[in-house]
Motif scaffolding. Sequence first.
Motif, PDB file in Angstrom:
ATOM      1  N   GLY A  94       0.789  -1.224   0.000  1.00 14.98           N
ATOM      2  CA  GLY A  94       0.000   0.000   0.000  1.00 14.98           C
ATOM      3  C   GLY A  94       0.822   1.275   0.000  1.00 14.98           C
ATOM      4  N   LYS A  95       2.161   1.170   0.075  1.00 10.30           N
ATOM      5  CA  LYS A  95       3.019   2.358   0.084  1.00 10.30           C
ATOM      6  C   LYS A  95       3.371   2.766  -1.349  1.00 10.30           C
ATOM      7  CE  LYS A  95       3.626   2.610   4.623  1.00 10.30           C
ATOM      8  NZ  LYS A  95       3.178   3.781   5.413  1.00 10.30           N
ATOM      9  N   SER A  96       3.602   4.036  -1.519  1.00 10.03           N
ATOM     10  CA  SER A  96       4.077   4.563  -2.795  1.00 10.03           C
ATOM     11  C   SER A  96       5.582   4.796  -2.655  1.00 10.03           C
ATOM     12  CB  SER A  96       3.360   5.871  -3.129  1.00 10.03           C
ATOM     13  OG  SER A  96       3.777   6.368  -4.368  1.00 10.03           O
ATOM     14  N   VAL A  97       6.381   4.056  -3.450  1.00  6.08           N
ATOM     15  CA  VAL A  97       7.833   4.029  -3.247  1.00  6.08           C
ATOM     16  C   VAL A  97       8.545   4.433  -4.537  1.00  6.08           C
ATOM     17  CG1 VAL A  97       9.810   2.637  -2.537  1.00  6.08           C
ATOM     18  CG2 VAL A  97       7.538   2.168  -1.579  1.00  6.08           C
ATOM     19  N   ALA A 111      10.489  -7.052  -5.606  1.00  8.41           N
ATOM     20  CA  ALA A 111      10.074  -7.216  -4.207  1.00  8.41           C
ATOM     21  C   ALA A 111       8.980  -6.219  -3.850  1.00  8.41           C
ATOM     22  CB  ALA A 111      11.274  -7.036  -3.282  1.00  8.41           C
ATOM     23  N   LEU A 112       9.102  -4.991  -4.325  1.00  9.55           N
ATOM     24  CA  LEU A 112       8.081  -3.983  -4.032  1.00  9.55           C
ATOM     25  C   LEU A 112       6.757  -4.330  -4.715  1.00  9.55           C
ATOM     26  CD1 LEU A 112      10.293  -0.772  -4.360  1.00  9.55           C
ATOM     27  CD2 LEU A 112       9.163  -1.569  -2.263  1.00  9.55           C
ATOM     28  N   GLU A 113       6.840  -4.762  -5.962  1.00  5.76           N
ATOM     29  CA  GLU A 113       5.610  -5.103  -6.686  1.00  5.76           C
ATOM     30  C   GLU A 113       4.921  -6.310  -6.066  1.00  5.76           C
ATOM     31  OE1 GLU A 113       7.249  -5.470 -10.563  1.00  5.76           O
ATOM     32  OE2 GLU A 113       7.295  -3.284 -10.912  1.00  5.76           O
ATOM     33  N   GLU A 114       5.701  -7.308  -5.648  1.00  4.99           N
ATOM     34  CA  GLU A 114       5.121  -8.483  -4.992  1.00  4.99           C
ATOM     35  C   GLU A 114       4.467  -8.109  -3.669  1.00  4.99           C
ATOM     36  OE1 GLU A 114       8.152 -11.405  -4.575  1.00  4.99           O
ATOM     37  OE2 GLU A 114       8.431 -11.653  -6.743  1.00  4.99           O
ATOM     38  N   ALA A 115       5.011  -7.085  -3.018  1.00  7.18           N
ATOM     39  CA  ALA A 115       4.450  -6.665  -1.737  1.00  7.18           C
ATOM     40  C   ALA A 115       3.164  -5.866  -1.904  1.00  7.18           C
ATOM     41  CB  ALA A 115       5.476  -5.821  -0.982  1.00  7.18           C
ATOM     42  N   GLY A 116       2.892  -5.437  -3.134  1.00  5.12           N
ATOM     43  CA  GLY A 116       1.698  -4.620  -3.355  1.00  5.12           C
ATOM     44  C   GLY A 116       1.953  -3.138  -3.194  1.00  5.12           C
ATOM     45  N   ALA A 117       3.226  -2.736  -3.274  1.00  4.67           N
ATOM     46  CA  ALA A 117       3.550  -1.308  -3.226  1.00  4.67           C
ATOM     47  C   ALA A 117       3.362  -0.695  -4.612  1.00  4.67           C
ATOM     48  CB  ALA A 117       4.986  -1.104  -2.751  1.00  4.67           C
ATOM     49  N   LYS A 118       3.098   0.612  -4.640  1.00  2.00           N
ATOM     50  CA  LYS A 118       3.049   1.339  -5.905  1.00  2.00           C
ATOM     51  C   LYS A 118       4.458   1.865  -6.178  1.00  2.00           C
ATOM     52  CE  LYS A 118       1.015   5.340  -8.242  1.00  2.00           C
ATOM     53  NZ  LYS A 118       0.140   6.543  -8.095  1.00  2.00           N
TER      54      LYS A 118
END
Length: 428
Positions: A94-97, A111-118
């Motif tokens: 849910g974070k925007s990184v 890793a960020l995409e798998e976590a559901g980060a934008k």
Amino acid sequence: AAKRQEMADWLKGQKADSAVLSALDSIAWTFNVRGQDVDHTPVALSFALVHDDGTADLFVASEKLGDDVRQHLGNGVRIHERRDFEPHLKSMKGKSVAADPERAVAAIFEALEEAGAKVLQKRDPAVLPKAMKNEAEIAGHRAAQARDGAAMVRFFHWLSVEAPKGGVDELSAAAKLLDFRRQGGDLRDISFDTISGAGPNGAIVHYRVTEETNRPLEMNSLYLIDSGGQYPDGTTDITRTVAIGESTAEMRDRFTRVLKGNIALDTARFPQGTRGTQLDALARQFLWQSGLDYAHGTGHGVGAYLAVHEGPQRISPAGSSQPGGDEPLRAGMILSNEPGYYKTGEYGIRIENLVLVTEIDIAGAEKPMLGFETLTFAPIDRSLIDTALLTDVERGWIDDYHAKVVRIVGPLVEGETLDWLNAACRPL
């Protein structure tokens, strides 16, 4: 803390929660720390996340951090083991990184995409401010350059005595220069593997001497040495080409054309917004007049006790495959000025000084203007200059430059070395 707050403000403008820092020099610069994990570049293997509230997470092996470093980092920086970086990324749902595709490996994005980060593909927010040196960094660089110039003068004096006797080779010359740098005080490392090229080896642009390729410095030949030091107050990079014994008319012609290109770039005045690609031809023009050229860029950025090759700025031909050619030059940036000429199988020539981009006042100027301040001070071999090719302005530049070398470096040497320096820098 001020650097992190500037990044936090940038993140808010990008509507991002955090930024990934994976370039080691960006991390070193952001947190005002240096390390010893990489040869010739004072960085520590690490990752970092900077957040929109000005805090940060630093991922680095804990045994590398003494109490002094922890106290320096303060409460706004949370310390984690380096191995915990990827698991931490996977918790950012849910974070925007923001992450830099030029400087972050694919696994970070995955890793960020798998976590559901934008994931926002943005340039590392440290890159541009790191390149624009502040007054403390500039003052430190000048001090480091003076000591480094003294080491170069001691080396060239030694070379003038020993090379004609025979027995000096590429490896022993590079080792002697390192000794002189160490004697100068507070050398932490060299800034890259020294390019010590005698005769035809000098024509190999990125030559690195080995036991197998090692050549003696022979009489009536050219010797090219490209080297630098890492000091706590600055990173240096200098190339000089010197004649061992006599030189040919062709060598002097080529050397003087390279020198004229160096002077033309050094004295350039240009409006804000100018790119390095627009300046590159200034350094090549006198070689082009004789149908000659060189197959490398003319200038690269240099860090402040960091990487000797630093982006985003550079001076290179348009269309170069290297990034940074289209980056506008800005006050505070440090670049190399290093035109050259290389005759395969015979000799190489390069003259390199570092320069600082500065704001220039020009009476009647209709837009803000920039220019360069020379930062490197060591003699240019007068015996290789064909004065018939020089204009009065170029002759004046050389004499003025050598007067500055004596003024800046002279107080740091003595005896026969000082005598040699005064002779090497006498007016044309």
